[in-house]
Design an enzyme around this catalytic site. Structure first.
Site, short mmCIF file in Angstrom:
data_model
loop_
_atom_site.label_atom_id
_atom_site.label_comp_id
_atom_site.label_asym_id
_atom_site.label_seq_id
_atom_site.Cartn_x
_atom_site.Cartn_y
_atom_site.Cartn_z
N HIS A 188 0.86 -1.19 0.00
CA HIS A 188 0.00 0.00 0.00
C HIS A 188 0.90 1.24 0.00
CE1 HIS A 188 -3.23 2.67 0.57
NE2 HIS A 188 -3.87 2.10 1.58
N ALA A 190 -0.29 4.14 -1.40
CA ALA A 190 -1.26 5.13 -1.89
C ALA A 190 -1.90 5.91 -0.75
CB ALA A 190 -2.33 4.39 -2.69
N HIS A 191 -2.80 6.81 -1.12
CA HIS A 191 -3.79 7.43 -0.21
C HIS A 191 -3.23 8.15 1.00
CE1 HIS A 191 -6.62 4.06 -1.92
NE2 HIS A 191 -6.20 4.92 -2.83
N TYR A 193 -0.68 7.41 3.02
CA TYR A 193 -0.08 6.65 4.12
C TYR A 193 1.45 6.65 3.98
CZ TYR A 193 -4.94 5.72 5.03
OH TYR A 193 -6.28 5.90 5.28
C1 LIG Z 1 -14.57 1.39 3.74
C2 LIG Z 1 -13.37 1.57 2.84
C3 LIG Z 1 -12.13 1.16 3.29
C4 LIG Z 1 -11.01 1.27 2.46
N1 LIG Z 1 -9.81 0.79 2.90
C5 LIG Z 1 -8.75 0.75 2.06
C6 LIG Z 1 -7.56 0.06 2.44
O1 LIG Z 1 -7.44 -0.55 3.50
N2 LIG Z 1 -6.55 0.08 1.53
C7 LIG Z 1 -6.64 0.71 0.32
O2 LIG Z 1 -5.68 0.70 -0.46
N3 LIG Z 1 -7.76 1.35 -0.05
C8 LIG Z 1 -8.82 1.36 0.77
N4 LIG Z 1 -9.99 1.92 0.36
C9 LIG Z 1 -10.12 2.39 -1.04
C10 LIG Z 1 -10.67 1.26 -1.93
O3 LIG Z 1 -9.71 0.24 -2.11
C11 LIG Z 1 -11.10 1.77 -3.32
O4 LIG Z 1 -9.99 2.26 -4.00
C12 LIG Z 1 -12.12 2.87 -3.20
O5 LIG Z 1 -13.21 2.46 -2.40
C13 LIG Z 1 -12.62 3.30 -4.58
O6 LIG Z 1 -13.32 2.28 -5.20
P1 LIG Z 1 -14.93 2.31 -5.28
O7 LIG Z 1 -15.31 3.61 -5.90
O8 LIG Z 1 -15.25 1.12 -6.11
O9 LIG Z 1 -15.44 2.22 -3.86
C14 LIG Z 1 -11.12 1.85 1.19
C15 LIG Z 1 -12.37 2.30 0.76
C16 LIG Z 1 -13.49 2.15 1.56
C17 LIG Z 1 -14.83 2.60 1.05
#
Ligand SMILES: Cc1cc2nc3c(=O)[nH]c(=O)nc-3n(C[C@H](O)[C@H](O)[C@H](O)COP(=O)(O)O)c2cc1C
Length: 393
Positions: A188, A190-191, A193
Protein backbone atom coordinates in the site's frame (compact mmCIF):
# COMPACT_ATOMS: atom_id res chain seq x y z
CA UNK A 1 -12.26 6.26 -28.91
CA UNK A 2 -9.12 5.58 -26.89
CA UNK A 3 -6.26 3.79 -28.54
CA UNK A 4 -6.21 0.09 -27.66
CA UNK A 5 -3.04 -0.52 -25.71
CA UNK A 6 -3.52 -4.02 -24.37
CA UNK A 7 -3.45 -6.55 -27.11
CA UNK A 8 -1.38 -9.04 -25.16
CA UNK A 9 -4.44 -10.86 -23.82
CA UNK A 10 -5.94 -11.17 -27.27
CA UNK A 11 -8.93 -9.45 -28.79
CA UNK A 12 -11.45 -10.67 -26.26
CA UNK A 13 -10.98 -8.06 -23.55
CA UNK A 14 -14.21 -7.98 -21.61
CA UNK A 15 -15.05 -7.95 -17.94
CA UNK A 16 -15.81 -11.66 -18.19
CA UNK A 17 -13.00 -12.86 -20.39
CA UNK A 18 -10.18 -14.73 -18.64
CA UNK A 19 -6.97 -12.91 -17.82
CA UNK A 20 -3.51 -14.29 -17.12
CA UNK A 21 -2.00 -12.22 -14.32
CA UNK A 22 1.55 -13.56 -14.13
CA UNK A 23 1.25 -17.05 -12.70
CA UNK A 24 -2.44 -16.65 -11.89
CA UNK A 25 -5.23 -17.51 -14.29
CA UNK A 26 -8.22 -15.31 -13.54
CA UNK A 27 -11.65 -16.18 -14.84
CA UNK A 28 -12.86 -12.55 -14.89
CA UNK A 29 -11.63 -8.97 -14.28
CA UNK A 30 -13.75 -7.90 -11.27
CA UNK A 31 -11.45 -7.60 -8.24
CA UNK A 32 -12.32 -6.98 -4.58
CA UNK A 33 -10.51 -3.73 -3.70
CA UNK A 34 -8.60 -3.63 -0.41
CA UNK A 35 -10.93 -2.22 2.26
CA UNK A 36 -10.41 -1.56 5.94
CA UNK A 37 -13.46 -2.89 7.77
CA UNK A 38 -12.33 -2.67 11.42
CA UNK A 39 -13.56 -6.11 12.45
CA UNK A 40 -10.34 -7.54 13.93
CA UNK A 41 -9.87 -7.80 17.69
CA UNK A 42 -6.67 -6.28 19.08
CA UNK A 43 -5.03 -6.91 15.70
CA UNK A 44 -6.19 -10.53 15.46
CA UNK A 45 -8.33 -11.41 12.42
CA UNK A 46 -11.66 -12.90 13.50
CA UNK A 47 -13.54 -15.89 12.02
CA UNK A 48 -16.31 -13.70 10.58
CA UNK A 49 -13.70 -12.09 8.37
CA UNK A 50 -13.41 -15.52 6.72
CA UNK A 51 -17.13 -15.44 6.08
CA UNK A 52 -16.98 -11.87 4.72
CA UNK A 53 -14.17 -12.64 2.28
CA UNK A 54 -15.47 -16.03 1.19
CA UNK A 55 -18.88 -14.47 0.50
CA UNK A 56 -17.09 -12.32 -2.08
CA UNK A 57 -14.91 -15.09 -3.53
CA UNK A 58 -15.57 -16.68 -6.92
CA UNK A 59 -13.87 -19.49 -8.83
CA UNK A 60 -10.55 -18.05 -10.11
CA UNK A 61 -11.54 -14.58 -8.97
CA UNK A 62 -9.12 -12.20 -7.27
CA UNK A 63 -9.48 -10.62 -3.81
CA UNK A 64 -7.23 -8.16 -2.01
CA UNK A 65 -7.38 -8.02 1.78
CA UNK A 66 -7.97 -4.93 3.85
CA UNK A 67 -4.87 -2.92 4.80
CA UNK A 68 -2.97 -5.16 7.24
CA UNK A 69 -0.40 -3.69 9.60
CA UNK A 70 3.26 -4.61 9.33
CA UNK A 71 4.38 -3.55 12.82
CA UNK A 72 3.07 -2.14 16.10
CA UNK A 73 3.57 1.45 14.86
CA UNK A 74 1.62 0.88 11.62
CA UNK A 75 -2.01 1.20 12.78
CA UNK A 76 -4.17 4.31 12.61
CA UNK A 77 -7.69 2.89 12.63
CA UNK A 78 -9.49 0.80 15.24
CA UNK A 79 -9.63 -2.98 15.01
CA UNK A 80 -7.31 -3.38 12.02
CA UNK A 81 -5.61 -6.76 11.58
CA UNK A 82 -1.86 -7.27 11.69
CA UNK A 83 0.50 -9.71 9.97
CA UNK A 84 3.59 -9.34 12.15
CA UNK A 85 3.02 -11.94 14.92
CA UNK A 86 2.56 -15.70 14.96
CA UNK A 87 -0.96 -15.18 16.27
CA UNK A 88 -1.76 -12.99 13.25
CA UNK A 89 -0.40 -15.62 10.87
CA UNK A 90 -2.42 -18.41 12.51
CA UNK A 91 -5.66 -16.41 12.46
CA UNK A 92 -5.22 -15.28 8.85
CA UNK A 93 -4.58 -18.88 7.80
CA UNK A 94 -8.20 -19.82 8.56
CA UNK A 95 -9.48 -16.85 6.55
CA UNK A 96 -7.23 -17.57 3.59
CA UNK A 97 -8.28 -21.24 3.67
CA UNK A 98 -11.95 -20.20 3.51
CA UNK A 99 -11.25 -18.03 0.45
CA UNK A 100 -9.18 -20.73 -1.25
CA UNK A 101 -11.97 -23.22 -0.66
CA UNK A 102 -14.10 -21.02 -2.93
CA UNK A 103 -11.38 -21.06 -5.61
CA UNK A 104 -10.24 -17.42 -5.37
CA UNK A 105 -6.74 -16.00 -5.38
CA UNK A 106 -6.09 -13.83 -2.32
CA UNK A 107 -3.43 -11.13 -1.76
CA UNK A 108 -2.68 -9.43 1.55
CA UNK A 109 -2.33 -5.65 1.49
CA UNK A 110 0.65 -4.54 3.61
CA UNK A 111 0.02 -1.24 5.37
CA UNK A 112 1.76 1.36 7.47
CA UNK A 113 -0.26 4.54 7.99
CA UNK A 114 2.71 6.70 9.04
CA UNK A 115 1.56 10.07 10.33
CA UNK A 116 -2.14 9.24 9.71
CA UNK A 117 -2.26 7.73 13.19
CA UNK A 118 -2.79 8.81 16.77
CA UNK A 119 -0.81 8.30 19.97
CA UNK A 120 -3.55 5.93 21.23
CA UNK A 121 -2.49 3.48 18.51
CA UNK A 122 1.24 3.88 19.14
CA UNK A 123 3.37 1.78 21.51
CA UNK A 124 3.92 3.82 24.68
CA UNK A 125 1.66 6.59 23.35
CA UNK A 126 4.51 7.88 21.18
CA UNK A 127 4.17 10.24 18.21
CA UNK A 128 3.29 8.53 14.89
CA UNK A 129 6.25 8.21 12.51
CA UNK A 130 6.50 9.73 9.04
CA UNK A 131 8.85 11.14 6.42
CA UNK A 132 8.30 14.53 8.06
CA UNK A 133 7.60 16.38 11.32
CA UNK A 134 4.83 18.31 9.53
CA UNK A 135 1.32 17.84 10.90
CA UNK A 136 -1.74 17.01 8.89
CA UNK A 137 -4.09 19.94 8.35
CA UNK A 138 -7.12 20.44 10.59
CA UNK A 139 -9.47 19.05 7.88
CA UNK A 140 -7.98 15.57 8.46
CA UNK A 141 -9.34 13.62 11.40
CA UNK A 142 -8.55 10.26 12.94
CA UNK A 143 -11.11 7.69 14.14
CA UNK A 144 -10.34 6.50 17.67
CA UNK A 145 -11.12 3.07 19.16
CA UNK A 146 -14.06 4.46 21.16
CA UNK A 147 -15.71 5.74 17.96
CA UNK A 148 -14.88 9.40 18.58
CA UNK A 149 -12.77 11.45 16.20
CA UNK A 150 -9.75 13.61 16.96
CA UNK A 151 -7.05 15.60 15.21
CA UNK A 152 -3.82 13.87 14.32
CA UNK A 153 -0.95 14.61 16.71
CA UNK A 154 2.34 15.96 15.34
CA UNK A 155 4.34 13.14 13.72
CA UNK A 156 8.01 12.41 14.20
CA UNK A 157 10.11 12.34 11.04
CA UNK A 158 12.11 9.12 10.84
CA UNK A 159 15.88 9.34 11.19
CA UNK A 160 17.69 8.01 8.14
CA UNK A 161 19.14 5.14 10.13
CA UNK A 162 15.64 3.99 11.21
CA UNK A 163 14.35 3.42 7.67
CA UNK A 164 15.98 0.01 7.01
CA UNK A 165 14.12 -1.36 10.03
CA UNK A 166 10.77 -0.34 8.50
CA UNK A 167 11.79 -1.95 5.19
CA UNK A 168 12.56 -5.10 7.17
CA UNK A 169 9.06 -5.00 8.69
CA UNK A 170 7.56 -5.05 5.18
CA UNK A 171 9.85 -7.94 4.21
CA UNK A 172 9.02 -10.02 7.27
CA UNK A 173 5.30 -9.29 6.93
CA UNK A 174 5.37 -10.45 3.30
CA UNK A 175 6.99 -13.70 4.41
CA UNK A 176 4.34 -14.03 7.12
CA UNK A 177 1.56 -13.43 4.59
CA UNK A 178 2.85 -16.26 2.41
CA UNK A 179 3.14 -18.47 5.51
CA UNK A 180 -0.51 -17.69 6.24
CA UNK A 181 -1.34 -19.01 2.78
CA UNK A 182 -1.86 -15.73 0.89
CA UNK A 183 -0.95 -15.98 -2.80
CA UNK A 184 0.91 -12.69 -2.71
CA UNK A 185 0.99 -9.21 -1.26
CA UNK A 186 0.12 -5.68 -2.35
CA UNK A 187 2.29 -2.88 -0.98
CA UNK A 188 0.00 0.00 0.00
CA UNK A 189 1.87 3.03 -1.32
CA UNK A 190 -1.26 5.13 -1.89
CA UNK A 191 -3.79 7.43 -0.21
CA UNK A 192 -1.48 9.49 1.99
CA UNK A 193 -0.08 6.65 4.12
CA UNK A 194 3.57 6.07 5.00
CA UNK A 195 5.06 5.29 1.59
CA UNK A 196 2.98 8.04 -0.06
CA UNK A 197 4.34 10.40 2.63
CA UNK A 198 7.77 9.76 1.10
CA UNK A 199 6.60 9.97 -2.54
CA UNK A 200 4.71 13.29 -2.45
CA UNK A 201 6.59 16.57 -2.49
CA UNK A 202 3.75 18.27 -0.60
CA UNK A 203 4.65 16.15 2.43
CA UNK A 204 8.24 14.97 2.09
CA UNK A 205 10.58 17.79 3.23
CA UNK A 206 13.60 15.62 3.95
CA UNK A 207 17.13 16.70 3.18
CA UNK A 208 18.70 13.21 3.30
CA UNK A 209 18.76 10.62 0.50
CA UNK A 210 15.01 10.04 0.96
CA UNK A 211 13.95 13.59 0.09
CA UNK A 212 14.14 16.09 -2.78
CA UNK A 213 14.65 14.46 -6.19
CA UNK A 214 12.35 11.79 -7.65
CA UNK A 215 15.17 9.31 -7.15
CA UNK A 216 15.23 10.10 -3.45
CA UNK A 217 11.46 10.28 -2.89
CA UNK A 218 10.98 6.92 -4.64
CA UNK A 219 13.86 5.32 -2.73
CA UNK A 220 11.82 4.04 0.23
CA UNK A 221 9.17 2.45 -2.01
CA UNK A 222 11.82 0.85 -4.21
CA UNK A 223 13.70 -0.50 -1.21
CA UNK A 224 10.48 -2.03 0.11
CA UNK A 225 9.58 -3.58 -3.27
CA UNK A 226 13.09 -5.01 -3.69
CA UNK A 227 13.20 -6.44 -0.18
CA UNK A 228 9.78 -8.03 -0.48
CA UNK A 229 10.39 -9.32 -4.02
CA UNK A 230 13.65 -10.96 -2.99
CA UNK A 231 11.88 -12.64 -0.06
CA UNK A 232 8.76 -14.02 -1.77
CA UNK A 233 9.41 -13.60 -5.52
CA UNK A 234 8.48 -10.62 -7.73
CA UNK A 235 5.54 -12.48 -9.25
CA UNK A 236 3.82 -12.42 -5.85
CA UNK A 237 4.34 -8.70 -5.30
CA UNK A 238 2.07 -5.84 -6.36
CA UNK A 239 2.18 -2.09 -5.74
CA UNK A 240 -0.66 0.37 -5.24
CA UNK A 241 -0.15 4.09 -5.90
CA UNK A 242 -2.40 7.15 -6.12
CA UNK A 243 -0.28 9.98 -7.50
CA UNK A 244 -3.32 12.22 -8.10
CA UNK A 245 -5.18 11.67 -4.83
CA UNK A 246 -4.91 14.35 -2.18
CA UNK A 247 -6.51 12.40 0.69
CA UNK A 248 -4.67 13.06 3.98
CA UNK A 249 -2.96 16.09 2.43
CA UNK A 250 -1.06 13.83 0.02
CA UNK A 251 -0.47 16.52 -2.56
CA UNK A 252 2.18 16.47 -5.23
CA UNK A 253 3.04 19.41 -7.46
CA UNK A 254 3.11 17.11 -10.52
CA UNK A 255 0.97 13.98 -10.04
CA UNK A 256 1.51 12.65 -13.56
CA UNK A 257 5.26 13.31 -13.38
CA UNK A 258 5.45 11.45 -10.08
CA UNK A 259 3.35 8.56 -11.37
CA UNK A 260 5.58 8.20 -14.42
CA UNK A 261 8.73 8.29 -12.30
CA UNK A 262 7.39 5.49 -10.10
CA UNK A 263 6.38 3.47 -13.16
CA UNK A 264 9.80 3.99 -14.78
CA UNK A 265 11.52 2.68 -11.68
CA UNK A 266 9.21 -0.32 -11.37
CA UNK A 267 9.85 -1.16 -15.04
CA UNK A 268 13.61 -0.92 -14.46
CA UNK A 269 13.37 -3.04 -11.36
CA UNK A 270 11.46 -5.69 -13.29
CA UNK A 271 14.28 -5.75 -15.86
CA UNK A 272 16.87 -5.99 -13.09
CA UNK A 273 14.99 -8.85 -11.44
CA UNK A 274 14.34 -10.59 -14.75
CA UNK A 275 10.69 -10.95 -13.78
CA UNK A 276 7.59 -8.84 -13.70
CA UNK A 277 5.80 -7.84 -10.55
CA UNK A 278 2.27 -9.19 -10.31
CA UNK A 279 0.48 -5.91 -11.09
CA UNK A 280 0.39 -2.16 -10.59
CA UNK A 281 -2.82 -0.86 -8.96
CA UNK A 282 -3.70 2.82 -9.45
CA UNK A 283 -6.59 4.64 -7.81
CA UNK A 284 -8.56 6.94 -10.05
CA UNK A 285 -8.53 10.55 -8.82
CA UNK A 286 -12.33 10.81 -8.87
CA UNK A 287 -12.51 8.65 -5.74
CA UNK A 288 -11.23 11.41 -3.43
CA UNK A 289 -11.34 14.57 -5.47
CA UNK A 290 -12.63 17.36 -3.26
CA UNK A 291 -13.28 21.03 -4.01
CA UNK A 292 -10.26 21.75 -1.80
CA UNK A 293 -7.96 19.94 -4.23
CA UNK A 294 -4.82 21.80 -5.11
CA UNK A 295 -3.65 22.82 -8.53
CA UNK A 296 -1.96 20.02 -10.39
CA UNK A 297 -4.65 17.47 -9.57
CA UNK A 298 -6.54 16.71 -12.77
CA UNK A 299 -10.07 18.04 -12.56
CA UNK A 300 -12.19 16.73 -15.36
CA UNK A 301 -13.10 13.13 -16.09
CA UNK A 302 -11.17 13.51 -19.34
CA UNK A 303 -8.00 14.76 -17.60
CA UNK A 304 -8.23 12.01 -15.02
CA UNK A 305 -8.76 9.36 -17.68
CA UNK A 306 -5.74 10.68 -19.54
CA UNK A 307 -3.61 10.44 -16.42
CA UNK A 308 -4.53 6.81 -15.85
CA UNK A 309 -4.13 5.95 -19.53
CA UNK A 310 -0.67 7.50 -19.62
CA UNK A 311 0.45 5.50 -16.62
CA UNK A 312 -1.10 2.36 -18.07
CA UNK A 313 0.75 2.80 -21.33
CA UNK A 314 4.02 3.44 -19.53
CA UNK A 315 3.80 0.44 -17.19
CA UNK A 316 5.14 -2.85 -18.49
CA UNK A 317 2.81 -5.35 -16.86
CA UNK A 318 -0.68 -5.97 -15.53
CA UNK A 319 -2.54 -2.76 -14.73
CA UNK A 320 -5.40 -2.54 -12.26
CA UNK A 321 -7.61 0.53 -11.84
CA UNK A 322 -9.93 1.46 -8.99
CA UNK A 323 -12.06 4.36 -7.91
CA UNK A 324 -15.65 5.20 -8.69
CA UNK A 325 -16.11 2.57 -11.40
CA UNK A 326 -19.62 1.50 -12.29
CA UNK A 327 -20.27 -1.74 -14.15
CA UNK A 328 -20.40 0.13 -17.46
CA UNK A 329 -17.33 2.26 -16.79
CA UNK A 330 -15.38 -0.87 -15.87
CA UNK A 331 -16.51 -2.70 -18.99
CA UNK A 332 -15.58 0.27 -21.15
CA UNK A 333 -12.15 0.71 -19.56
CA UNK A 334 -11.35 -2.98 -20.11
CA UNK A 335 -12.74 -3.08 -23.65
CA UNK A 336 -10.78 0.04 -24.65
CA UNK A 337 -7.55 -1.33 -23.20
CA UNK A 338 -7.30 1.35 -20.48
CA UNK A 339 -6.92 -1.31 -17.82
CA UNK A 340 -6.60 -5.06 -17.46
CA UNK A 341 -8.50 -5.38 -14.19
CA UNK A 342 -10.87 -3.17 -12.20
CA UNK A 343 -11.09 -3.31 -8.44
CA UNK A 344 -14.42 -2.44 -6.85
CA UNK A 345 -14.78 -1.17 -3.30
CA UNK A 346 -18.08 0.17 -2.04
CA UNK A 347 -20.29 -1.83 -4.41
CA UNK A 348 -18.51 -4.99 -3.27
CA UNK A 349 -19.24 -4.13 0.38
CA UNK A 350 -22.99 -4.15 -0.21
CA UNK A 351 -23.08 -6.82 -2.92
CA UNK A 352 -21.25 -9.98 -1.88
CA UNK A 353 -22.27 -11.47 -5.24
CA UNK A 354 -21.17 -8.44 -7.23
CA UNK A 355 -19.54 -10.61 -9.89
CA UNK A 356 -22.79 -12.43 -10.62
CA UNK A 357 -24.79 -9.21 -10.53
CA UNK A 358 -22.43 -7.61 -13.05
CA UNK A 359 -22.57 -10.69 -15.23
CA UNK A 360 -26.36 -10.68 -15.51
CA UNK A 361 -26.67 -6.91 -15.14
CA UNK A 362 -28.81 -7.23 -12.00
CA UNK A 363 -29.61 -4.25 -9.75
CA UNK A 364 -27.20 -3.55 -6.89
CA UNK A 365 -27.85 -3.23 -3.13
CA UNK A 366 -27.04 0.23 -1.76
CA UNK A 367 -24.18 0.45 0.71
CA UNK A 368 -24.56 1.97 4.15
CA UNK A 369 -21.56 4.22 4.66
CA UNK A 370 -22.26 4.54 8.40
CA UNK A 371 -21.48 0.82 8.84
CA UNK A 372 -18.17 0.75 6.93
CA UNK A 373 -15.97 0.96 10.04
CA UNK A 374 -18.23 -0.30 12.84
CA UNK A 375 -17.43 -3.30 15.05
CA UNK A 376 -20.49 -5.47 14.40
CA UNK A 377 -19.61 -8.77 12.75
CA UNK A 378 -22.94 -9.14 11.04
CA UNK A 379 -24.71 -5.83 10.53
CA UNK A 380 -23.25 -3.95 7.59
CA UNK A 381 -20.63 -6.65 7.18
CA UNK A 382 -21.87 -10.15 6.37
CA UNK A 383 -25.61 -9.43 6.17
CA UNK A 384 -25.88 -7.79 2.73
CA UNK A 385 -28.26 -9.97 0.72
CA UNK A 386 -27.29 -12.23 -2.13
CA UNK A 387 -29.30 -12.37 -5.29
CA UNK A 388 -29.11 -16.13 -5.14
CA UNK A 389 -27.38 -18.78 -3.05
CA UNK A 390 -23.64 -18.05 -2.55
CA UNK A 391 -22.74 -21.41 -4.11
CA UNK A 392 -24.21 -20.30 -7.44
CA UNK A 393 -21.70 -17.46 -7.89
C1 LIG B 1 -14.57 1.39 3.74
C2 LIG B 1 -13.37 1.57 2.84
C3 LIG B 1 -12.13 1.16 3.29
C4 LIG B 1 -11.01 1.27 2.46
N1 LIG B 1 -9.81 0.79 2.90
C5 LIG B 1 -8.75 0.75 2.06
C6 LIG B 1 -7.56 0.06 2.44
O1 LIG B 1 -7.44 -0.55 3.50
N2 LIG B 1 -6.55 0.08 1.53
C7 LIG B 1 -6.64 0.71 0.32
O2 LIG B 1 -5.68 0.70 -0.46
N3 LIG B 1 -7.76 1.35 -0.05
C8 LIG B 1 -8.82 1.36 0.77
N4 LIG B 1 -9.99 1.92 0.36
C9 LIG B 1 -10.12 2.39 -1.04
C10 LIG B 1 -10.67 1.26 -1.93
O3 LIG B 1 -9.71 0.24 -2.11
C11 LIG B 1 -11.10 1.77 -3.32
O4 LIG B 1 -9.99 2.26 -4.00
C12 LIG B 1 -12.12 2.87 -3.20
O5 LIG B 1 -13.21 2.46 -2.40
C13 LIG B 1 -12.62 3.30 -4.58
O6 LIG B 1 -13.32 2.28 -5.20
P1 LIG B 1 -14.93 2.31 -5.28
O7 LIG B 1 -15.31 3.61 -5.90
O8 LIG B 1 -15.25 1.12 -6.11
O9 LIG B 1 -15.44 2.22 -3.86
C14 LIG B 1 -11.12 1.85 1.19
C15 LIG B 1 -12.37 2.30 0.76
C16 LIG B 1 -13.49 2.15 1.56
C17 LIG B 1 -14.83 2.60 1.05
Amino acid sequence: MAEKVNSRQGEDNTMFSPYKMGNFNLSHRVVLAPMTRCRALEGIPQPTMGEYYSQRATQSGFLISEGTTISPTAAGYPRVPGIYSEEHVGAWKNIVDAVHAKGSIFFCQLWHVGRASHSVYQPGGAAPISSTNKSLSARCKVLLPDGSIDSHPDPRGLNTYEIPEIVEHYRQSAINAIRAGFDGIEIHSAHGYLIDQFLKDGINDRTDEYGGSYENRCRFLLQVVKAVASAIGPERVAVRISPAIDFLDAIDSDPLGLGLEVVKRLNNLQKELGSKLCYLHVTHPRFWLKPTSQLGIPNTEEEQGKLLRTLRKAYDGTFMSAGGFTRDAGMKAIAEGDTDLVSYGRHFISNPDLVLRFKINAPLNDYNRKLFYTADHVIGYTDYPFLSKPSET
